[in-house]
Design an enzyme around this catalytic site. Structure first.
Site, PDB file in Angstrom:
ATOM      1  N   TYR A 110       1.442   6.907   3.884  1.00 15.98           N
ATOM      2  CA  TYR A 110       0.520   5.934   4.868  1.00 15.98           C
ATOM      3  C   TYR A 110       0.166   6.495   6.133  1.00 15.98           C
ATOM      4  CZ  TYR A 110       2.519   2.317   1.706  1.00 15.98           C
ATOM      5  OH  TYR A 110       2.825   1.377   0.808  1.00 15.98           O
ATOM      6  N   HIS A 129      -2.891  -5.661   6.088  1.00 21.17           N
ATOM      7  CA  HIS A 129      -2.882  -4.364   5.054  1.00 21.17           C
ATOM      8  C   HIS A 129      -3.274  -4.821   3.700  1.00 21.17           C
ATOM      9  CE1 HIS A 129      -1.574  -0.216   4.244  1.00 21.17           C
ATOM     10  NE2 HIS A 129      -1.237  -0.728   3.096  1.00 21.17           N
ATOM     11  N   GLU A 130      -2.833  -5.832   3.217  1.00 17.75           N
ATOM     12  CA  GLU A 130      -3.214  -6.120   1.983  1.00 17.75           C
ATOM     13  C   GLU A 130      -4.629  -6.641   2.021  1.00 17.75           C
ATOM     14  OE1 GLU A 130      -1.088  -5.197  -0.069  1.00 17.75           O
ATOM     15  OE2 GLU A 130       0.176  -4.853   1.585  1.00 17.75           O
ATOM     16  N   ALA A 146       5.122  -6.381   0.159  1.00 17.58           N
ATOM     17  CA  ALA A 146       3.641  -6.988  -0.467  1.00 17.58           C
ATOM     18  C   ALA A 146       3.015  -6.125  -1.460  1.00 17.58           C
ATOM     19  CB  ALA A 146       2.756  -7.227   0.750  1.00 17.58           C
ATOM     20  N   MET A 147       2.221  -6.619  -2.224  1.00 21.38           N
ATOM     21  CA  MET A 147       1.238  -6.001  -3.004  1.00 21.38           C
ATOM     22  C   MET A 147      -0.102  -6.658  -3.304  1.00 21.38           C
ATOM     23  SD  MET A 147       1.113  -3.554  -5.442  1.00 21.38           S
ATOM     24  CE  MET A 147      -0.446  -3.217  -6.389  1.00 21.38           C
ATOM     25  N   ASN A 184      -2.405  -7.280  -5.196  1.00 23.02           N
ATOM     26  CA  ASN A 184      -3.049  -7.604  -6.464  1.00 23.02           C
ATOM     27  C   ASN A 184      -4.645  -8.450  -5.978  1.00 23.02           C
ATOM     28  OD1 ASN A 184      -0.906  -6.974  -7.952  1.00 23.02           O
ATOM     29  ND2 ASN A 184       0.245  -8.568  -7.222  1.00 23.02           N
TER      30      ASN A 184
END
Length: 584
Positions: free
Chosen positions: A302, A213-214, A187-188, A190
């Protein structure tokens, strides 16, 4: 397409148009793709209906996407104009967007300053579905019902919990787009538009953690960003801490402790493999010239970062007080800017003057400077006893399978119904067995008899761990399950670990056979990576061939390697992607 910065210092605004046009009539690219732009032919998508393109700018790839200062220390707003064929949906990480159908033109604008790596674009056969008052999912039509059912209502719950902890959500919308399995990481974050790999949809608990988390990155990483890639822990450690505060608020402390135990287990596994003096185990990693910052991204970024943040929260005696510090003296103070570690620590000691008077930054063995610059494991780890109701059964079952006599142990183990366990419990149990592999052959036979059919019906995060046990123990009766799994997977997170394990043992010929049969369904970058793994130990001139031609073929080695994380670690090493499962 061009996404060019509007220089917020000089007031200069630039914008240009370039069409999104992935292939010419012959099916080959009109220009060589930049490293961060991933062009996919229809057959590399789930629906096999239309071409697909996405960008991945983290850490320093967007410099070949548009002119920019490609450093997290510089932030600016941006605008973009994208022209696309009819039927191709275009999305960007922007706060505003419009579409003129007659012209096929999309216009985007990001009103808040962001670092270059957070500018992102995706285009393809994507359809939307609302899942909350400020959120929707975008996915290929065949995936949309699943994505909607798994996230409807949940994202708003997570956003609301995060706002209670860390203040208002600053980005307007929080949308999620599910990408094909070629997406190189999990995942990212953005802004406004989280990118996430569709493969994770079948693993509910991993999906929950990865999206939360994102969400946490909206405050830590996006709003307040590490000014240098040498301090990525500032974004990832704080986001991991915030993620776990959010999961505690929504799912309880026991679940959070289980997930933390699972991740810390992986951290210690990585430490054992790298050695305690490895320079990449520092929080402040020295970035040498010519090194891709993504290659420094590992579990220490992390989990060691998280442990330091958790330690800070314990110093002030109350997680709510620490939340208040992060909300008032960190996010509110530094939002839309980039910071260094000293900014965080100075603000912490200013906010808690009594701690400054006690010189907590200089406590013997726990000095802040030592946290940042010492190699090795975290100087202190969190108390996870609140998760013992979930972790204790895992420990008990693992002990049974390593006890003697085997017949008695297996009989006792068979009375424990792991089908009712959480995914993280089963994954933790299998990881422990993996750590002990190769196991005695009679143990593997008993494990297979007890669990193989059951695990085969579970999600991919469980199945890959069991199949790695099969491979590492050369257990031929279950090898057909490995073949079936690799025939159905196109994601590096579920293929690379198995190929690495297959090629370190006696099963390389089996790996070659499966690769030759499946390579046409893999992205060229992933094919190249697997080819490199398979070529380890082969003689000159015997390197496995990769099919030539076809749209998207890339003759270079896969240089987009954030998912491999350790940069120069050779394929086939003991560190596999299951130890990382990274969300940027």
């Amino acid at each position: 397409m061009a996404a060019l910065p509007e220089d917020t210092v000089c007031g200069v605004r630039s914008c240009a148009e370039v069409p999104v046009h992935p292939a010419d009539e012959r099916g080959t690219h009109q220009c060589r793709p930049a490293r961060e732009i991933w062009w996919l032919d229809p057959e590399l998508t789930y629906g096999s209906a239309k071409p697909f393109v996405f960008t991945q700018g983290h850490s320093v790839c967007n410099r070949s996407f548009f002119p920019c200062f490609d450093t997290p220390a510089v932030k600016c707003t941006y605008s973009a104009v994208v022209k696309a064929p009819s039927g191709v949906q275009v999305l960007m990480s922007a706060t505003q967007s419009t579409y003129v159908e007659e012209e096929g033109v999309y216009r985007f604008h990001m009103e808040h300053p962001v670092p270059a790596y957070l500018v992102a674009l995706v285009a393809g056969d994507l359809q939307p579905a609302d899942i909350g008052p400020r959120s929707r999912v975008w996915a290929e039509p065949c995936l949309l019902p699943t994505a909607t059912s798994k996230l409807s209502g949940a994202v708003e719950q997570w956003l609301s919990a995060a706002e209670r902890l860390y203040g208002p959500y600053l980005w307007g919308r929080y949308d999620i787009v599910f990408l094909p399995p070629s997406f190189p990481i999990v995942a990212m974050e953005n802004p406004c538009l989280t990118f996430i790999i569709s493969s994770i949809l079948e693993s509910d608990e991993f999906l929950i953690i990865d999206v939360i988390h994102e969400v946490a990155h909206s405050w830590f990483g996006n709003a307040v960003t590490n000014a240098t890639w040498e301090e990525m822990w500032l974004s990832e450690g704080l986001a991991t801490y915030a993620q776990r505060r959010i999961t505690t608020e929504t799912y309880g402390a026991a679940f959070t402790c289980l997930e933390t135990a699972f991740r810390l287990d992986a951290l210690h596994r990585q430490m054992k493999l790298l050695g305690e003096d490895s320079p990449v185990s520092k929080l402040q990693v020295k970035l040498e010239p010519g090194v891709n910052p993504s290659h420094l991204m590992n579990l220490f970024t992390y989990e060691k970062g998280y442990c330091f943040v958790y330690y800070l929260s314990q110093l002030c005696g109350d997680p709510q007080r620490f939340d208040r510090f992060l909300r008032q003296a960190y996010v509110e103070k530094y939002k839309f800017t980039s910071v260094v570690a000293q900014d965080l620590l100075d603000s912490f000691l200013t906010f808690f003057p009594e701690l400054k008077e006690q010189s907590v930054d200089c406590r013997a063995g726990l000095e802040f400077e030592r946290w940042l610059n010492a190699t090795g494991p975290p100087l202190a780890e969190p108390d996870l006893s609140q998760g013992s109701s979930l972790t204790r059964p895992v420990e008990a079952l693992f002990q049974l399978w390593t006890a003697e006599p085997l017949d008695q142990a297996a009989a006792s183990a068979s009375t424990i119904d792991i089908s009712k366990w959480r995914t993280f419990q089963t994954a933790l149990f299998l990881d422990r067995l993996l750590d002990g592999s190769p196991l005695p052959q009679e143990v593997v036979m008993s494990l297979s008899k007890c669990y193989s059919s059951l695990l085969d019906s579970m999600n991919a995060e469980i199945r890959i761990r069991w199949l790695q046990i099969v491979v590492r123990n050369d257990y031929y009766p279950d090898l057909h399950r490995v073949r079936r799994f690799l025939e159905s997977q196109m994601s590096r997170m579920y293929t690379i670990p198995l190929y690495e394990d297959l090629c370190t043992g006696a099963l390389k010929s089996f790996a070659l056979e499966v690769f030759y049969q499946t390579q046409g369904r893999l992205h060229p970058n992933l094919r190249r990576t697997i080819q490199q793994i398979l070529s380890q130990g082969l003689g000159p001139g015997t390197e496995p061939s990769v099919e030539q031609g076809g749209a998207g073929a890339d003759s270079e080695a896969d240089t987009d390697a954030p998912a491999l994380l350790l940069g120069d670690e050779a394929p086939g090493g003991a560190i596999s992607l299951r130890d990382v499962n990274v969300s940027a």
